[in-house]
Design a protein around this motif. Structure first.
Motif, PDB file in Angstrom:
ATOM      1  N   THR A 112     135.616 -39.870  47.780  1.00  0.00           N
ATOM      2  CA  THR A 112     135.381 -39.301  46.309  1.00  0.00           C
ATOM      3  C   THR A 112     135.486 -40.570  45.633  1.00  0.00           C
ATOM      4  O   THR A 112     135.788 -41.668  46.012  1.00  0.00           O
ATOM      5  CB  THR A 112     136.450 -38.356  46.093  1.00  0.00           C
ATOM      6  N   ARG A 151     131.967 -36.831  44.670  1.00  0.00           N
ATOM      7  CA  ARG A 151     131.375 -37.720  45.787  1.00  0.00           C
ATOM      8  C   ARG A 151     130.507 -38.533  44.909  1.00  0.00           C
ATOM      9  O   ARG A 151     129.688 -37.966  43.753  1.00  0.00           O
ATOM     10  CB  ARG A 151     130.874 -37.064  46.759  1.00  0.00           C
TER      11      ARG A 151
ATOM     12  N   ARG B   6     135.966 -39.599  58.560  1.00  0.00           N
ATOM     13  CA  ARG B   6     135.170 -39.420  57.388  1.00  0.00           C
ATOM     14  C   ARG B   6     133.649 -39.853  57.798  1.00  0.00           C
ATOM     15  O   ARG B   6     132.775 -39.308  57.475  1.00  0.00           O
ATOM     16  CB  ARG B   6     135.660 -40.070  56.312  1.00  0.00           C
ATOM     17  N   ARG B  10     129.993 -37.516  58.302  1.00  0.00           N
ATOM     18  CA  ARG B  10     128.746 -37.679  57.513  1.00  0.00           C
ATOM     19  C   ARG B  10     127.610 -37.149  58.019  1.00  0.00           C
ATOM     20  O   ARG B  10     126.902 -36.651  57.527  1.00  0.00           O
ATOM     21  CB  ARG B  10     128.706 -38.935  57.303  1.00  0.00           C
TER      22      ARG B  10
END
Ligand SMILES: Nc1ncnc2c1ncn2[C@@H]1O[C@H](COP(=O)(O)OP(=O)(O)O)[C@@H](O)[C@H]1O
Ligand SMILES: [Mg+2]
Lengths: 237, 393
Positions: A112, A151, B6, B10
């Motif tokens: 983010t 994001r 993370r 993706r």
């Protein structure tokens, strides 16, 4: 947004390039990207670098930002010769003293806005509460306090660049380098970014911007024009 | 680690492909490890369950194939008197046809035992043999020859060296027992050594194929074996452990070699798969990585991220590989045992903690090895040139 350590640095100068050149050896022969450039950037400076494509602007900026090493000449960053620093030391120097803003933003898409701004602080081992405070402050500073949880894919180009500027300022660098920061943005959005960068400079961070954008260059107090790897002229206002 | 996670999610499809690939390869790897030691471990288990620690034979040949041990009964009773020995029995192996009043005869293995100590079988129904012409049979024999405790049968023996047909001898079935070394379809019957010798023509009294020795409580099998050697120096004396290690050094090494080769091939595939996935993923992110480096992230930090991604993929796949491998092993074990005539209690795939450790170690090595090439890309990434390429390209 001031950085006292930079302010009080040895010769009152953040970066000092003396006769630096950067030559790339290519299969077809050597390419001189930057030739014999001497340049000093003092705390609080606001400089724009202009010139035709391929004249060496990015290469010079990368040398000032310690991601590229000169093939000749010396580059002092706060008095210490960058050539003598190890990769690790140069990384640390960039982390704490230099901010980078890129034409293509290069935000991490899976994080983010908040996390993108927090990331360099975590890398610099800033404490969690301090990080939280600083990230909040920065997002508000760039006008995105309400978009913290978004994001990059949910932000516009201008918003992404503002997050990128907040990220570049995360560890309170004395020097912010930007390579065509409005290159991907429309005129009005570019204008907003220019205003924001103005404010960053007014708040005490030295700024070096490579740009084709007349409006953006016009705000600088020192405008450098390059040609064929050399500084053709410098105009101060 | 969180950062690497993370990065992975993706590209969920790519990450899943990696995890599934490692799970499949890991399952195979795990099975290879179970296979490489399985036979040896289950043989050792089997020996232990039979309750004898030391075996004495006349030669190094496999049981039933070597020369007979002369004076086996006398030796057994002498051995039984040793201080470190609790019990010793002489065991003779032959073959026989068991027949119940005119029905079709059933071909069986035929054992005769003499000496002190429990017999090397477990009575399931009826009772054990006494001194007379008593016979115990295993379940397969009971079913196929249609004999139950109390039935009268005739036994025609085929004894070592004898080729001529021997006359049938009458026996009474006293019980049904389980023999530890029986194969799933094997038929076995047993009686006393004297009765077996009698059925064999009575000219080999006191001889046997081996003497089985049980060490006294608190005495090590090796110590008992050492003591046995002193009174029968001319014979071969092996503890179970020694027998197992001879198996390990002998035919069982093939399993080890096969599984080593397959393990290497399998792991190479895993390494290749993960290397390709990580390399593609890293190449897609070169701009971001260069930007992070420009922002002051250390080389070590970006390298560690790639390594963490590799570890996450391999770790996830590795976890899945255990239940998968266990299922596969159970299936393969059943198939292999149907092919080979080996004791029902012996397994090709046997779990032991050591296998898990090696599995873990090999997976960690896979994760590191697979990450080497993408790590090299990241570590050597020229920051300025990459930033420039990303804008131009
Ligand atoms: N990594 C590199 N390898 C080879 N040539 C390069 C590299 N970086 C820059 N150059 C060359 O150096 C010159 C200046 O490039 P650059 O600094 O990117 O110019 P600008 O940013 O002003 O467009 C160009 O001729 C370019 O081709
Ligand atoms: Mg450029």
């Amino acid at each position: 947004m001031t950085n006292d350590s930079v302010r009080s640095s040895v010769n009152g100068c953040i970066v000092e390039a003396t006769h630096v050149s950067r030559i790339f050896s290519m299969p077809a022969g050597p390419v001189t990207a930057v030739a014999d450039v001497s340049l000093r950037i003092a705390p609080g400076d606001h400089m724009a670098i202009r010139g035709p494509s391929g004249c060496g602007k990015s290469t010079l900026l990368h040398m000032l930002g310690c991601v590229e090493t000169p093939t000749a000449g010396t580059l002092l960053f706060q008095g210490s010769d960058v050539a003598t620093l190890s990769d690790r030391q140069r990384s640390l120097l960039r982390l704490r003293q230099i901010g980078f803003v890129f034409q293509r933003f290069f935000l991490l898409p899976m994080l983010t806005a908040w996390e993108n701004v927090e990331l360099p602080q975590a890398e610099a081992h800033v404490s969690k509460p301090e990080r939280r405070r600083r990230t909040q402050e920065l997002l508000e500073y760039v006008g995105l306090g309400a978009r913290a949880d978004h994001r990059p894919s949910e932000l516009s180009g201008g918003e992404m660049q503002r997050v990128a500027i907040a990220r570049a300022l995360a560890n309170r660098p004395g020097l912010l380098l930007a390579d065509e920061p409005t290159g991907e943005l429309d005129g009005a959005t570019g204008e907003q970014i220019a205003t924001l960068l103005d404010r960053v400079n007014a708040d005490g961070t030295a700024l070096v911007i490579v740009t084709h954008d007349q409006g953006l260059a016009g705000r600088a107090t020192r405008v450098l024009t390059m040609r064929d790897g050399r500084i053709e002229s410098e105009v101060q206002s | 680690m969180a950062f690497a996670w993370r990065s992975l999610v993706r590209q969920p499809a790519r990450a899943s492909l990696g995890v599934v690939g490692v799970a499949a390869v890991g399952a195979l790897l795990f099975d290879m490890l179970l296979l490489s030691q399985g036979l040896v471990i289950s043989m050792r288990d089997l020996f232990e369950r039979v309750g004898f620690d030391v075996r004495v034979t006349a030669s190094d040949a496999l049981p039933g194939q070597g020369p007979l041990l002369a004076n086996a009964v006398a030796h057994a009773s002498a051995i039984a008197h040793l201080p470190s020995v609790r019990a010793a029995i002489a065991l003779r192996l032959a073959n026989a046809v068991v027949q119940k009043n005119g029905a079709r005869g059933q071909y069986t293995a035929f054992q005769g035992v003499a000496g002190t100590g429990a017999h090397p079988w477990t009575i399931l129904r009826g009772h054990d043999i006494g001194s007379g012409p008593d016979l115990i049979v295993n379940e397969n024999t009971s079913r196929r020859a249609g004999v139950q405790p109390g039935d009268r049968v005739t036994v025609r023996a085929f004894c070592s060296g004898d080729t001529q047909a021997l006359p049938p001898v009458p026996f009474t079935v006293t019980g049904v027992a389980e023999f530890p070394f029986d194969t799933p379809n094997g038929t076995t019957v047993a009686t006393s050594l004297d009765m077996l010798a009698n059925t064999c023509g009575g000219n080999e009294t006191g001889e046997a194929d081996m003497i089985l020795v049980a060490a006294r409580e608190g005495t090590s099998p090796d110590a008992a074996a050492a003591e046995v050697v002193t009174i029968v120096p001319e014979l071969r004396v092996f503890s179970n452990e020694q027998v197992v290690s001879r198996l390990e050094g002998g035919g069982f090494t093939y399993f080890r070699q096969i599984s080593t080769v397959l393990t290497t091939v399998t792991l190479s595939f895993a390494v290749l798969l993960i290397t390709v996935l990580l390399t593609v993923s890293v190449n897609q992110r070169l701009g971001e990585i260069a930007a992070l480096r420009a922002l002051g992230f250390s080389r070590w930090r970006v390298v560690a991220d790639v390594l963490c991604e590799s570890i996450l993929i391999v770790g996830g796949g590795g976890l899945l590989s255990l239940p998968l491998g266990a299922l596969l092993a159970a299936g393969l074990d059943r198939i292999l045992k149907r092919i080979a005539g080996i004791p029902a209690d012996v397994h090709f795939f046997v779990f032991e903690p050591g296998a898990l450790q090696v599995h873990l170690l090999l997976l960690v090595a896979t994760a590191i090895l697979a990450a080497l090439y993408p790590i090299r890309i990241v570590a050597r990434l020229p920051i300025a040139a990459t930033l420039r390429d990303e804008v131009i390209g």
